[in-house]
Design a protein around this motif. Sequence first.
Motif, mmCIF file in Angstrom:
data_model
loop_
_atom_site.group_PDB
_atom_site.id
_atom_site.type_symbol
_atom_site.label_atom_id
_atom_site.label_comp_id
_atom_site.label_asym_id
_atom_site.label_seq_id
_atom_site.Cartn_x
_atom_site.Cartn_y
_atom_site.Cartn_z
ATOM 1 N N SER A 160 0.543 -0.969 -0.103
ATOM 2 C CA SER A 160 0.209 -0.072 -0.140
ATOM 3 C C SER A 160 0.685 1.401 0.088
ATOM 4 O O SER A 160 0.700 2.301 -0.694
ATOM 5 C CB SER A 160 -0.831 0.248 1.344
ATOM 6 O OG SER A 160 -1.785 -1.019 1.083
ATOM 7 N N LEU A 161 2.291 1.534 1.054
ATOM 8 C CA LEU A 161 2.901 1.980 0.370
ATOM 9 C C LEU A 161 3.379 2.848 -0.085
ATOM 10 O O LEU A 161 3.336 3.655 -1.419
ATOM 11 C CB LEU A 161 3.828 1.999 1.323
ATOM 12 C CG LEU A 161 5.018 3.097 2.158
ATOM 13 C CD1 LEU A 161 3.926 3.808 3.052
ATOM 14 C CD2 LEU A 161 6.215 2.427 3.047
ATOM 15 N N LEU A 162 3.684 1.841 -1.635
ATOM 16 C CA LEU A 162 4.045 1.567 -2.559
ATOM 17 C C LEU A 162 3.041 2.159 -3.236
ATOM 18 O O LEU A 162 3.531 3.031 -4.469
ATOM 19 C CB LEU A 162 4.650 0.129 -3.392
ATOM 20 C CG LEU A 162 5.021 0.555 -4.769
ATOM 21 C CD1 LEU A 162 6.666 1.268 -4.550
ATOM 22 C CD2 LEU A 162 5.486 -1.101 -5.220
ATOM 23 N N ILE A 163 1.799 1.517 -3.888
ATOM 24 C CA ILE A 163 0.684 2.216 -4.487
ATOM 25 C C ILE A 163 0.331 3.665 -3.924
ATOM 26 O O ILE A 163 0.437 4.534 -4.732
ATOM 27 C CB ILE A 163 -0.181 1.434 -3.834
ATOM 28 C CG1 ILE A 163 -0.220 -0.561 -5.016
ATOM 29 C CG2 ILE A 163 -1.648 1.495 -4.701
ATOM 30 C CD1 ILE A 163 -0.830 -0.772 -4.047
ATOM 31 N N TYR A 164 0.460 3.650 -2.508
ATOM 32 C CA TYR A 164 0.501 5.839 -2.725
ATOM 33 C C TYR A 164 1.050 6.527 -3.037
ATOM 34 O O TYR A 164 0.975 7.043 -3.482
ATOM 35 C CB TYR A 164 0.252 5.359 -0.535
ATOM 36 C CG TYR A 164 0.958 6.535 -0.072
ATOM 37 C CD1 TYR A 164 -0.354 7.626 0.060
ATOM 38 C CD2 TYR A 164 1.824 7.279 0.031
ATOM 39 C CE1 TYR A 164 -0.612 9.025 0.559
ATOM 40 C CE2 TYR A 164 1.768 9.096 0.668
ATOM 41 C CZ TYR A 164 0.438 9.654 0.481
ATOM 42 O OH TYR A 164 0.506 10.919 1.268
ATOM 43 N N PHE A 165 2.589 6.530 -2.468
ATOM 44 C CA PHE A 165 3.726 6.946 -3.602
ATOM 45 C C PHE A 165 3.741 7.151 -4.980
ATOM 46 O O PHE A 165 4.059 8.053 -5.751
ATOM 47 C CB PHE A 165 4.848 6.562 -3.136
ATOM 48 C CG PHE A 165 5.408 7.110 -1.613
ATOM 49 C CD1 PHE A 165 5.629 8.043 -1.465
ATOM 50 C CD2 PHE A 165 5.648 5.948 -1.159
ATOM 51 C CE1 PHE A 165 5.626 9.035 0.118
ATOM 52 C CE2 PHE A 165 6.133 6.538 0.720
ATOM 53 C CZ PHE A 165 6.174 7.552 0.525
ATOM 54 N N ASP A 194 -5.845 6.992 2.071
ATOM 55 C CA ASP A 194 -6.301 5.711 2.957
ATOM 56 C C ASP A 194 -6.090 4.291 2.669
ATOM 57 O O ASP A 194 -6.153 3.107 3.184
ATOM 58 C CB ASP A 194 -8.163 5.665 1.776
ATOM 59 C CG ASP A 194 -9.068 4.488 2.445
ATOM 60 O OD1 ASP A 194 -8.842 4.660 3.749
ATOM 61 O OD2 ASP A 194 -9.848 3.782 1.723
ATOM 62 N N TYR A 195 -5.199 4.430 1.394
ATOM 63 C CA TYR A 195 -4.039 3.170 1.218
ATOM 64 C C TYR A 195 -3.880 2.396 2.584
ATOM 65 O O TYR A 195 -3.168 0.728 2.522
ATOM 66 C CB TYR A 195 -3.634 2.973 0.291
ATOM 67 C CG TYR A 195 -4.317 3.617 -1.273
ATOM 68 C CD1 TYR A 195 -5.898 3.797 -1.645
ATOM 69 C CD2 TYR A 195 -3.048 4.711 -1.735
ATOM 70 C CE1 TYR A 195 -6.568 3.909 -2.351
ATOM 71 C CE2 TYR A 195 -3.916 4.935 -3.427
ATOM 72 C CZ TYR A 195 -5.489 4.114 -3.674
ATOM 73 O OH TYR A 195 -5.748 4.732 -4.901
ATOM 74 N N ALA A 217 -12.418 11.845 3.422
ATOM 75 C CA ALA A 217 -13.449 10.923 4.121
ATOM 76 C C ALA A 217 -13.061 9.739 4.069
ATOM 77 O O ALA A 217 -13.898 9.496 5.110
ATOM 78 C CB ALA A 217 -14.768 12.401 3.578
ATOM 79 N N ALA A 218 -12.181 9.570 2.861
ATOM 80 C CA ALA A 218 -12.020 7.385 2.559
ATOM 81 C C ALA A 218 -11.479 7.579 4.447
ATOM 82 O O ALA A 218 -10.760 6.814 4.986
ATOM 83 C CB ALA A 218 -11.941 7.420 1.847
ATOM 84 N N SER A 258 -11.481 4.716 7.819
ATOM 85 C CA SER A 258 -10.929 3.990 7.133
ATOM 86 C C SER A 258 -10.064 3.656 8.863
ATOM 87 O O SER A 258 -10.103 2.970 9.669
ATOM 88 C CB SER A 258 -9.847 4.091 6.656
ATOM 89 O OG SER A 258 -10.665 3.568 5.461
ATOM 90 N N LEU A 259 -9.795 5.349 9.259
ATOM 91 C CA LEU A 259 -9.523 5.715 10.240
ATOM 92 C C LEU A 259 -10.781 5.250 11.884
ATOM 93 O O LEU A 259 -10.245 3.999 13.216
ATOM 94 C CB LEU A 259 -8.948 7.306 10.912
ATOM 95 C CG LEU A 259 -7.731 7.271 10.588
ATOM 96 C CD1 LEU A 259 -7.750 9.075 10.315
ATOM 97 C CD2 LEU A 259 -6.481 6.585 10.634
#
Length: 158
Positions: free
Chosen positions: A19-24, A67-68, A123-124, A128-129
Amino acid sequence: PKRALHTMFAAISITFAISLLIYFISNAFASQIVELFIGTDTTGLTPEQAEACLNQSVIYLKRMSLDYLVVSFVFNISGLAMAAGHTWFSLLSGIISSLLFRVPAAIILGITLNYGMAGLGYAAPLASLGALVIGLIYLACGAWKRKNQNVNDIVLEI
Protein backbone atom coordinates in the motif's frame (compact mmCIF):
# COMPACT_ATOMS: atom_id res chain seq x y z
CA PRO A 1 -4.56 -16.93 19.40
CA LYS A 2 -0.85 -16.11 19.40
CA ARG A 3 -0.39 -17.66 15.97
CA ALA A 4 -3.46 -15.86 14.65
CA LEU A 5 -2.15 -12.51 15.88
CA HIS A 6 1.28 -13.24 14.45
CA THR A 7 -0.30 -14.05 11.09
CA MET A 8 -2.41 -10.89 11.19
CA PHE A 9 0.64 -8.71 11.94
CA ALA A 10 2.61 -10.42 9.16
CA ALA A 11 -0.27 -9.73 6.76
CA ILE A 12 -0.44 -6.11 7.92
CA SER A 13 3.29 -5.73 7.26
CA ILE A 14 3.01 -7.15 3.75
CA THR A 15 -0.11 -5.20 2.80
CA PHE A 16 1.21 -1.98 4.31
CA ALA A 17 4.43 -2.26 2.30
CA ILE A 18 2.44 -2.78 -0.91
CA SER A 19 0.00 0.00 0.00
CA LEU A 20 2.86 2.38 0.74
CA LEU A 21 4.29 1.72 -2.71
CA ILE A 22 0.88 2.28 -4.32
CA TYR A 23 0.43 5.45 -2.26
CA PHE A 24 3.70 6.92 -3.53
CA ILE A 25 3.01 5.88 -7.13
CA SER A 26 -0.52 7.29 -7.07
CA ASN A 27 0.78 10.61 -5.72
CA ALA A 28 3.77 10.81 -8.03
CA PHE A 29 1.73 9.99 -11.13
CA ALA A 30 -1.68 11.33 -10.13
CA SER A 31 -2.24 13.27 -13.36
CA GLN A 32 -1.34 10.32 -15.54
CA ILE A 33 -3.58 7.97 -13.55
CA VAL A 34 -6.52 10.36 -13.79
CA GLU A 35 -5.95 10.77 -17.53
CA LEU A 36 -6.30 7.01 -17.91
CA PHE A 37 -9.88 7.34 -16.69
CA ILE A 38 -11.05 10.66 -18.07
CA GLY A 39 -8.72 10.88 -21.05
CA THR A 40 -7.13 13.97 -22.45
CA ASP A 41 -9.75 14.45 -25.15
CA THR A 42 -12.91 14.77 -23.06
CA THR A 43 -15.79 14.97 -25.49
CA GLY A 44 -18.27 17.74 -24.81
CA LEU A 45 -16.04 19.75 -22.47
CA THR A 46 -14.23 22.95 -23.21
CA PRO A 47 -10.47 22.84 -22.69
CA GLU A 48 -10.93 24.88 -19.49
CA GLN A 49 -13.55 22.45 -18.18
CA ALA A 50 -11.37 19.46 -19.05
CA GLU A 51 -8.41 21.05 -17.24
CA ALA A 52 -10.56 21.81 -14.18
CA CYS A 53 -11.86 18.22 -14.17
CA LEU A 54 -8.30 16.90 -14.33
CA ASN A 55 -7.10 19.22 -11.56
CA GLN A 56 -9.99 18.41 -9.22
CA SER A 57 -9.58 14.68 -9.86
CA VAL A 58 -5.88 14.88 -9.00
CA ILE A 59 -6.71 16.71 -5.78
CA TYR A 60 -9.24 14.01 -4.87
CA LEU A 61 -6.87 11.14 -5.72
CA LYS A 62 -4.01 12.56 -3.67
CA ARG A 63 -6.19 13.02 -0.57
CA MET A 64 -8.07 9.74 -0.95
CA SER A 65 -4.83 7.80 -1.44
CA LEU A 66 -4.08 8.23 2.27
CA ASP A 67 -6.75 5.57 2.70
CA TYR A 68 -4.40 3.00 1.15
CA LEU A 69 -2.20 3.25 4.23
CA VAL A 70 -5.01 2.78 6.75
CA VAL A 71 -6.93 -0.03 5.07
CA SER A 72 -3.93 -2.34 5.44
CA PHE A 73 -4.75 -2.47 9.13
CA VAL A 74 -8.54 -2.40 8.83
CA PHE A 75 -8.83 -5.21 6.29
CA ASN A 76 -6.48 -7.49 8.19
CA ILE A 77 -8.25 -6.95 11.52
CA SER A 78 -11.51 -7.75 9.73
CA GLY A 79 -9.86 -10.83 8.28
CA LEU A 80 -8.89 -12.00 11.77
CA ALA A 81 -12.46 -11.46 12.93
CA MET A 82 -13.85 -13.46 10.00
CA ALA A 83 -11.36 -16.26 10.60
CA ALA A 84 -12.48 -16.31 14.24
CA GLY A 85 -16.06 -16.81 13.07
CA HIS A 86 -17.16 -13.25 13.82
CA THR A 87 -18.23 -12.24 10.34
CA TRP A 88 -20.75 -9.87 11.91
CA PHE A 89 -17.84 -7.72 13.09
CA SER A 90 -16.68 -7.06 9.53
CA LEU A 91 -20.24 -6.29 8.49
CA LEU A 92 -20.87 -3.87 11.36
CA SER A 93 -17.47 -2.23 11.03
CA GLY A 94 -18.02 -1.66 7.32
CA ILE A 95 -21.50 -0.24 7.82
CA ILE A 96 -20.38 2.05 10.64
CA SER A 97 -17.34 3.17 8.67
CA SER A 98 -19.40 4.01 5.59
CA LEU A 99 -22.57 5.41 7.06
CA LEU A 100 -21.46 6.98 10.32
CA PHE A 101 -17.98 8.16 9.34
CA ARG A 102 -17.51 8.48 5.57
CA VAL A 103 -20.82 10.04 4.54
CA PRO A 104 -20.85 12.66 7.33
CA ALA A 105 -17.15 13.43 6.78
CA ALA A 106 -17.76 13.94 3.06
CA ILE A 107 -20.70 16.24 3.75
CA ILE A 108 -18.93 18.20 6.47
CA LEU A 109 -15.55 18.53 4.76
CA GLY A 110 -16.66 18.67 1.14
CA ILE A 111 -19.77 20.80 1.40
CA THR A 112 -20.23 22.43 4.81
CA LEU A 113 -16.60 23.53 5.25
CA ASN A 114 -16.30 24.04 1.48
CA TYR A 115 -13.11 22.01 0.99
CA GLY A 116 -14.56 20.58 -2.22
CA MET A 117 -12.85 17.58 -3.73
CA ALA A 118 -10.09 17.70 -1.13
CA GLY A 119 -12.70 17.33 1.61
CA LEU A 120 -14.37 14.46 -0.23
CA GLY A 121 -10.97 12.83 -0.64
CA TYR A 122 -10.21 13.06 3.06
CA ALA A 123 -13.52 11.38 3.93
CA ALA A 124 -12.23 7.93 2.92
CA PRO A 125 -9.13 7.84 5.14
CA LEU A 126 -11.07 9.39 8.02
CA ALA A 127 -13.70 6.66 7.75
CA SER A 128 -10.97 4.02 7.69
CA LEU A 129 -9.39 5.57 10.77
CA GLY A 130 -12.78 5.24 12.49
CA ALA A 131 -12.96 1.60 11.42
CA LEU A 132 -9.41 1.09 12.69
CA VAL A 133 -10.35 2.42 16.12
CA ILE A 134 -13.31 0.02 16.20
CA GLY A 135 -10.99 -2.80 15.16
CA LEU A 136 -8.42 -1.98 17.82
CA ILE A 137 -11.13 -1.95 20.48
CA TYR A 138 -12.36 -5.31 19.19
CA LEU A 139 -8.83 -6.73 19.38
CA ALA A 140 -8.14 -5.25 22.80
CA CYS A 141 -11.31 -6.60 24.39
CA GLY A 142 -10.39 -10.11 23.20
CA ALA A 143 -13.82 -10.85 21.76
CA TRP A 144 -12.22 -12.42 18.69
CA LYS A 145 -10.81 -15.22 20.89
CA ARG A 146 -14.27 -16.42 21.91
CA LYS A 147 -16.36 -18.52 19.57
CA ASN A 148 -20.09 -18.54 18.96
CA GLN A 149 -20.91 -15.35 20.79
CA ASN A 150 -23.98 -13.31 20.13
CA VAL A 151 -23.41 -9.82 18.73
CA ASN A 152 -25.24 -8.32 21.70
CA ASP A 153 -22.94 -10.07 24.17
CA ILE A 154 -19.82 -8.63 22.55
CA VAL A 155 -21.29 -5.14 22.24
CA LEU A 156 -22.00 -5.24 25.96
CA GLU A 157 -18.38 -6.27 26.65
CA ILE A 158 -17.00 -3.37 24.66
